[in-house]
Every structure is written in C-alpha cells, then in structure tokens.
Write an enzyme that holds these catalytic residues in place. Structure first.
Site, short mmCIF file in Angstrom:
data_model
loop_
_atom_site.label_atom_id
_atom_site.label_comp_id
_atom_site.label_asym_id
_atom_site.label_seq_id
_atom_site.Cartn_x
_atom_site.Cartn_y
_atom_site.Cartn_z
N HIS A 234 0.82 -1.21 0.00
CA HIS A 234 0.00 0.00 0.00
C HIS A 234 0.86 1.26 0.00
CE1 HIS A 234 0.85 -0.57 4.29
NE2 HIS A 234 0.43 0.66 4.54
N GLU B 228 4.20 6.55 8.66
CA GLU B 228 4.23 5.46 9.62
C GLU B 228 5.65 5.21 10.13
OE1 GLU B 228 2.79 2.11 7.45
OE2 GLU B 228 0.86 3.02 6.97
N TYR C 230 7.63 -9.58 13.17
CA TYR C 230 6.44 -8.98 12.57
C TYR C 230 6.07 -9.80 11.35
CZ TYR C 230 3.50 -5.50 10.23
OH TYR C 230 2.45 -4.85 9.62
N HIS D 66 8.18 4.85 7.00
CA HIS D 66 7.60 4.92 5.66
C HIS D 66 6.77 6.20 5.62
CE1 HIS D 66 7.76 0.26 5.91
NE2 HIS D 66 8.90 0.75 5.45
#
Length: 445
Positions: A342, A348, A357, A375
């Site tokens: 995305h 972020e 993760y 990001h």
C-alpha cells in the site's frame, strides 16, 4: 540489597488493586487519611497544612468531554522554585525539524547502540525525527532511549505528553501522582507537564517514545464496532497517591519549546500527598488489546488496531495514532493474510517490542526488536519478497499470530529525520533490497 532489587521488591508488592482503573475517569487518591478535601477543590485552608494546586492539561473552557485537569494537594506549591537556566539538550531534538529535507525513501534502523556508563533515561533519549511545530502545539516526535542508570533528577515536558513503549528492561516511573511500573509489553502515558523520575528495574532499559505535541491521546471512537472492543478503558491503570518528603538539593529538568532547562530545588517536587482529577498518568498492558479482524476475507485496514488517538482539527484525521499488532487469529479465506502492499497518505514509524512482525523477515539486518522503520506519506511499502512468496502459497488454515508484538506511530504529516538519524551508523543500508526479487507473474490470457 541493591537499588534494583529494592525497586523490584516494591513493584512485586503492587497488585492490580494497587492502582486506579479506567482511562479518562475522574480519579481520586490520598496517601494520608484526610489529605483530600471534600465538597470543594480549594478550601481556605487545605487539609493537613497542604497547598492546593490545579494542573491543567487543556484550556479551562474546552468542552467537558475533552477537559483534562487535576487538583493536587502537596507539601509545597510548584511555584516555590528558583529560576531555570538552560542546559545541554543532549541528543534530544524538537519540532520544527529542519536539519534535513523530508525524505520519500523507506528507512530502517537497527537498535540504538549501548550507552556510556551512567546514562539515565533522560540522557539516553535520542530523537529520530518528527513533524509540526511545538510552539503551535501541533505534530509529534519519535524518540528512542537506551539507559543503564536510574534517574536521580526529576523531569517534566511542557511541550507534550509522552507515550513510553519499553522494549527491553522494566521501568519504574515515580510521578507526582504515585508509582507506575512499566515493563516490556506495556506502555506508559505521562501527560504534559507532569513531573516524574525514571528508575530502572533491570541493569539496562531500551525502548521508544512518542512525544505528542497536539491534543491529548484518547481512546478512539468505535463507530460500527459498537460499545466494546480494541483497548478497554478499564485496563488503563492510574497510580495511587504516594509522595516524597525530601529536603535537600534535587535537580529538576523542564523541557520547554524544544530546549532543556534546569533548576536545583531545595526539596523534591514529587510531594503530592493527595489528588483528584483526570489529567493523570497511566500504564496499559498491550496484551489486553481486544483485536478486531475479518472472519470472512481480506486483511482489514490497520486502523482497527488503534489503541490511542490524538485528534486533529479534521474529523477522522489523527495528529498521531498509536497502533499495536497484538497476538490474533487469521482465518480469512482466499486472502493474502499479511498486511498488503500500500501507499498511505499518513506517515508510519513502526517498532518491534518482541518476536517478529508477520510482514517482515527478522534476523540480522532485518526488522528486529529495538529497531524501527519509517515509511513516509505515499511511499510504497508492504511485505518483503520472502513474506510475499510464503503467504501467496501457504495452505489457508486458521493461523494464530502470537510470536511477536509490533506497534506503529502513525501521523498526518511526514516525519522528518534528524541529522543524527539520517547519518546514524545503525541506519540500515540497502533497506530497499527487501523488495528486490518480486518477480513478474503476469500472464495475459
């Protein structure tokens, strides 16, 4: 018995009943019977010879639902102190961030290196970046900390509230309101202007801090989710009143408009014997987060993982969100289950508290506890090649994701890195390579 052992023994004696339950509640607490006045906030003579003082976290006239304030009944008023003088800021930086140009590239850092001996939590703060303008009370900053000594001085932040995310080593926050232990897997929220000292429960401590310059964090609205879910208000714990009656020199450091100022008091300012109000510090166990997810298909947007949000002047647009990726079940059918590729209008910063993760490979040179990735808005990101290949071919049986605890500071504006972050030795080189090797699979019919 060492100082650490004494603190551990003290903390081990605290049960959940030792705290006050409920985010945003009107709490009250007294450590000496009769210290809290009843029927009024500021009687002509406060009980037990104490001073009555209001600590306001919002403007007096903000709506009742948003208003934050507490009344403190203390041995000496906060006004009883000498002048502050400037002191060195260390590696702490504040908005506006102008050392580097906003960077559209994806960035990732390894954990902070070991600090010099005798580094306390305040000296161990290292600013990665942020946005906004602290003098306008907008924006946020991302800090990391690495400490190996307990604080003997007291600190307060006039610029914003502090969301502390321990990753390694427990902390004991000695605050004006009482004692708050915070261990890895928990968060501590210290409101703007509250004085506190950080003592270590282990030989060293490491973690993350979000400094929120904007509106105070609150629980997000649940909308169509209904009355329950996400972070439950009752799981946030505020401290019971506890005070220090200490005479003698105590250094007090105040962060004001980006700079550190220091004064030497002739007493401890952590001398609040009783208090009531809702402008209080909290601790919250992230493992208690009630995860909401899809039970049919598709990976939901990460907004459903929001623990706390700082609203902006635009409905639905946060100044900063705190999001946690807690243990959960994945059951979606015909679904790419890790977070999807995305590009996002929000920026972020992601950190890892424990384990791995599910969208990034761990291990040396990967996304590891204590490290973090940035990001910025509209930068393309998502699962690395290894994760994509695995998730695209795995048999879709019900899967429990319980081997990691990650979080995200998500903000409306780009996070501008500080000069020290842009040139850090622990900035990973070649982070873009994790997306190399994503092959062309397109086969037109």
């Amino acid at each position: 018995m060492s100082g650490i052992d004494q603190r551990r023994k003290l903390v081990d004696g605290l049960t959940e009943e030792s705290f006050l339950s409920g985010f945003g509640n009107e709490h009250s607490s007294e450590s000496v019977a009769g210290a809290l006045p009843h029927g009024r906030n500021s009687p002509q003579r406060a009980p037990l010879g104490l001073y009555a003082e209001q600590l306001s976290g919002t403007a007096f006239t903000e709506p009742r639902a948003h208003n934050r304030r507490s009344w403190l009944y203390r041995i000496r008023p906060s006004a009883a102190h000498p002048a502050y003088v400037r002191t060195d800021n260390g590696r702490l930086r504040t908005a506006p961030f102008t050392e580097t140009a906003p960077d559209p590239n994806r960035l990732r850092w390894n954990p902070l290196p070991d600090p010099a001996p005798g580094t306390d939590w305040l000296a161990g703060l290292w600013t990665l970046g942020g946005n906004g303008d602290v003098t306008q009370r907008t924006g946020m900053a991302v800090h990391l900390y690495h400490a190996n000594a307990s604080m003997e001085r007291v600190f307060s932040d006039a610029d914003g509230e502090l969301l502390i995310v321990p990753e390694r080593g427990g902390l004991l926050l000695v605050t004006e309101f009482g004692l708050l232990p915070a261990r890895p897997g928990e968060i501590a929220l210290v409101p703007r202007g509250v004085r506190f000292r950080v003592e270590l429960l282990d030989e060293s401590a490491r973690g993350y801090v979000c400094e929120n310059y904007g509106q105070p964090f609150q629980l997000p609205d649940l909308g169509l989710i209904g009355a329950n879910g996400l972070a439950n208000a009752r799981d946030f714990l505020a401290p019971a009143a506890a005070y220090e009656d200490v005479e003698g020199p105590v250094e007090v450091v105040n962060k004001f408009c980006g700079n550190l100022w220091t004064a030497t008091y002739d007493h401890s300012p952590l001398d609040v014997v009783a208090w009531h109000g809702n402008h209080v510090p909290y601790v919250y166990d992230l493992h208690r987060f009630n995860v909401i997810g899809s039970i049919s298909y598709d990976h939901p947007d990460p907004s459903i993982f929001t623990v706390l949000t700082s609203p902006s002047d635009t409905p639905g647009l946060a100044g900063v969100d705190f999001v946690v990726f807690a243990p959960r079940w994945l059951v979606g059918e015909d679904t790419f289950r890790p977070p999807y590729f995305h590009r996002n209008v929000m920026s972020e910063y992601m950190g890892l508290i424990e384990g791995a993760y599910d969208a990034k490979a761990a291990g040396e040179g990967g996304f590891v506890p204590g490290g973090g990735s940035l990001h910025n808005m509209m930068s393309a990101h998502g699962p690395d090649r290894e994760t994509f290949d695995r998730a695209s071919s795995v048999e879709l049986t019900p899967q429990k994701v319980d081997n990691g605890l990650a979080f995200m500071f998500e903000t409306r504006w780009p996070v501008i890195a500080t000069g020290q972050a842009a040139k850090a030795d622990h900035l990973q080189k070649g982070y873009d390579s994790v997306w190399q090797g994503l092959e062309r699979h397109f086969r037109p019919q």
